[in-house]
Design a protein around this motif. Sequence first.
Motif, PDB file in Angstrom:
ATOM      1  N   ARG A  30       0.824  -1.211   0.000  1.00 26.04           N
ATOM      2  CA  ARG A  30       0.000   0.000   0.000  1.00 26.04           C
ATOM      3  C   ARG A  30       0.857   1.259   0.000  1.00 26.04           C
ATOM      4  NH1 ARG A  30      -5.905  -0.461   0.395  1.00 26.04           N
ATOM      5  NH2 ARG A  30      -6.239  -2.675   0.539  1.00 26.04           N
ATOM      6  N   GLY A  33       2.062   1.743  -3.486  1.00 23.57           N
ATOM      7  CA  GLY A  33       0.944   2.241  -4.294  1.00 23.57           C
ATOM      8  C   GLY A  33       0.664   3.708  -4.030  1.00 23.57           C
ATOM      9  N   LEU A  34       0.747   4.118  -2.767  1.00 25.48           N
ATOM     10  CA  LEU A  34       0.535   5.514  -2.405  1.00 25.48           C
ATOM     11  C   LEU A  34       1.593   6.401  -3.040  1.00 25.48           C
ATOM     12  CD1 LEU A  34      -0.942   7.646  -0.644  1.00 25.48           C
ATOM     13  CD2 LEU A  34       0.671   7.059   1.175  1.00 25.48           C
ATOM     14  N   THR A  36       3.373   5.719  -5.702  1.00 22.32           N
ATOM     15  CA  THR A  36       3.174   5.693  -7.151  1.00 22.32           C
ATOM     16  C   THR A  36       2.086   6.676  -7.563  1.00 22.32           C
ATOM     17  OG1 THR A  36       3.863   3.392  -7.279  1.00 22.32           O
ATOM     18  CG2 THR A  36       2.576   4.231  -9.128  1.00 22.32           C
ATOM     19  N   ASN A  37       0.971   6.672  -6.830  1.00 25.54           N
ATOM     20  CA  ASN A  37      -0.117   7.598  -7.143  1.00 25.54           C
ATOM     21  C   ASN A  37       0.314   9.047  -6.941  1.00 25.54           C
ATOM     22  OD1 ASN A  37      -1.883   5.580  -7.841  1.00 25.54           O
ATOM     23  ND2 ASN A  37      -2.839   5.458  -5.834  1.00 25.54           N
ATOM     24  N   ALA A  38       1.096   9.297  -5.909  1.00 23.11           N
ATOM     25  CA  ALA A  38       1.592  10.659  -5.665  1.00 23.11           C
ATOM     26  C   ALA A  38       2.507  11.100  -6.804  1.00 23.11           C
ATOM     27  CB  ALA A  38       2.322  10.718  -4.331  1.00 23.11           C
ATOM     28  N   SER A  39       3.352  10.214  -7.266  1.00 25.83           N
ATOM     29  CA  SER A  39       4.246  10.531  -8.377  1.00 25.83           C
ATOM     30  C   SER A  39       3.452  10.846  -9.640  1.00 25.83           C
ATOM     31  CB  SER A  39       5.195   9.361  -8.631  1.00 25.83           C
ATOM     32  OG  SER A  39       5.998   9.605  -9.753  1.00 25.83           O
ATOM     33  N   GLU A  40       2.454  10.045  -9.929  1.00 24.99           N
ATOM     34  CA  GLU A  40       1.623  10.275 -11.106  1.00 24.99           C
ATOM     35  C   GLU A  40       0.885  11.609 -11.010  1.00 24.99           C
ATOM     36  OE1 GLU A  40      -0.861   6.834 -11.325  1.00 24.99           O
ATOM     37  OE2 GLU A  40       0.767   5.543 -12.036  1.00 24.99           O
ATOM     38  N   LEU A  41       0.367  11.919  -9.823  1.00 27.01           N
ATOM     39  CA  LEU A  41      -0.324  13.191  -9.619  1.00 27.01           C
ATOM     40  C   LEU A  41       0.619  14.363  -9.858  1.00 27.01           C
ATOM     41  CD1 LEU A  41      -2.872  14.711  -8.640  1.00 27.01           C
ATOM     42  CD2 LEU A  41      -1.934  14.535  -6.329  1.00 27.01           C
ATOM     43  N   SER A  42       1.838  14.247  -9.361  1.00 31.62           N
ATOM     44  CA  SER A  42       2.823  15.301  -9.533  1.00 31.62           C
ATOM     45  C   SER A  42       3.175  15.502 -11.009  1.00 31.62           C
ATOM     46  CB  SER A  42       4.084  14.961  -8.738  1.00 31.62           C
ATOM     47  OG  SER A  42       5.094  15.892  -8.977  1.00 31.62           O
TER      48      SER A  42
END
Length: 85
Positions: A30, A33-34, A36-42
Amino acid sequence: MLPRKSKGLQKIQMARVEKASDLRVTFSKRRCGLFTNASELSILCGVEISIIVFSRGIKVFSFGRPLVENLFNFILFQQQEFKRF
């Protein structure tokens, strides 16, 4: 039509994981995953982001884009500027 081999994607019940080994694996997955999602958002939105996660063993994991230290210094500096007024 062939029978399905698996049940497919299913929603799991949100409950505390009791088994220590399962807890470590779940936390690690998790956390990744968190981040990864933060990187994608950035990347997608062009925002600066920082995340700090503390594990049960008091280990600290951080993610920041561009850098966690730069963003925290910016936040601390901004708070000092607001206190002057």
